[in-house]
Write a protein that holds these residues in place. Structure first.
Motif, PDB file in Angstrom:
ATOM      1  N   GLU A 197      47.061  33.028  47.280  1.00 25.80           N
ATOM      2  CA  GLU A 197      47.258  34.455  47.524  1.00 25.80           C
ATOM      3  C   GLU A 197      45.951  35.131  47.931  1.00 25.80           C
ATOM      4  OE1 GLU A 197      49.598  37.937  47.720  1.00 25.80           O
ATOM      5  OE2 GLU A 197      50.230  35.875  47.368  1.00 25.80           O
ATOM      6  N   GLU A 218      43.595  36.421  42.593  1.00 24.46           N
ATOM      7  CA  GLU A 218      44.879  36.363  41.887  1.00 24.46           C
ATOM      8  C   GLU A 218      45.032  35.018  41.185  1.00 24.46           C
ATOM      9  OE1 GLU A 218      46.570  39.043  41.889  1.00 24.46           O
ATOM     10  OE2 GLU A 218      45.863  40.126  43.669  1.00 24.46           O
ATOM     11  N   ASP A 219      46.069  34.891  40.328  1.00 26.06           N
ATOM     12  CA  ASP A 219      46.340  33.610  39.681  1.00 26.06           C
ATOM     13  C   ASP A 219      46.630  32.526  40.718  1.00 26.06           C
ATOM     14  OD1 ASP A 219      46.048  34.894  37.278  1.00 26.06           O
ATOM     15  OD2 ASP A 219      48.132  34.670  36.636  1.00 26.06           O
ATOM     16  N   CYS A 228      46.822  30.267  36.197  1.00 27.94           N
ATOM     17  CA  CYS A 228      46.341  29.917  37.540  1.00 27.94           C
ATOM     18  C   CYS A 228      46.716  28.502  37.966  1.00 27.94           C
ATOM     19  CB  CYS A 228      44.839  30.123  37.613  1.00 27.94           C
ATOM     20  SG  CYS A 228      44.356  31.850  37.333  1.00 27.94           S
TER      21      CYS A 228
END
Length: 201
Positions: free
Chosen positions: A95, A90-91, A121
């Motif tokens: 996460e 994920e960015d 990001c």
């Protein structure tokens, strides 16, 4: 002259991968990002700070699809207890990754963040770090993005430098935005217990 910045215990290098800093799809002024991030990595290593390389796993067909040339880290990680590579889906670098545990195990409470892309990001990782009560330093000349294309009926094209500045601004007053990578100082990570080994996490 800018005010001195208190040292940080870790450097998070976000997605400085071949596709982002070389070739036709590289960010504008990629040479600057390569130079500034290399300087930060070298000084963090010399100080004994924790260095975390985040490596984005793009979808099939993307420039950063895993195990393609564009996915490779531009700055190779070193083997040792104070440097690691964490792949991310994920960015936000926290996460679905062990980044939070890696920082906790090293006793880190203050981080510098650099890399690409500023509004994606880099911002997402810095924002989550702030939400988790880390002190966050973001050097202005050590993150970058692409120009944002014009959108009919919405806006003209937005230059990359402006998009990067807006990404910084959106973090609010909690983040410490400094002008230059050279303004960032490092101190050894507080704990070596269970320090991360480099590799794919």
């Amino acid at each position: 002259m800018s005010e001195p910045v208190s040292p940080v215990e870790a450097l998070i290098v976000v997605d400085v991968q071949s596709a982002a800093v070389s070739g036709a799809r590289a960010v504008p002024d990629a040479a600057r990002i390569i130079d500034r991030t290399a300087d930060l990595i070298d000084r963090a290593r010399a100080a004994g700070a924790l260095v975390v390389h985040l490596q984005n796993d793009g979808p099939a067909g993307a420039d950063d699809e895993p195990h393609t040339p564009g996915w490779a880290l531009h700055h190779p990680a070193r083997t040792g207890p104070s440097e690691t590579v964490i792949r991310k889906p994920e960015d936000d670098g926290f996460e679905r990754t062990p980044l939070g545990d890696v920082l906790t195990d090293a006793g880190v409470r203050a981080v510098a963040v650099c890399g690409v892309m500023s509004e994606m990001c880099v911002r997402a990782t810095a924002r989550r770090a702030l939400d988790l009560d880390y002190r966050v330093v973001l050097p202005h000349d050590a993150h970058a993005t692409h120009d944002i294309p014009a959108a009919e009926g919405i806006s003209d094209a937005v230059p990359a430098a402006m998009a990067s500045r807006v990404a910084e601004w959106s973090l609010g007053s909690e983040a410490e935005i400094v002008a230059h990578a050279s303004d960032v100082m490092f101190t050894p990570r507080p704990c070596s217990r269970d320090a991360p080994e480099p590799g794919l996490r």
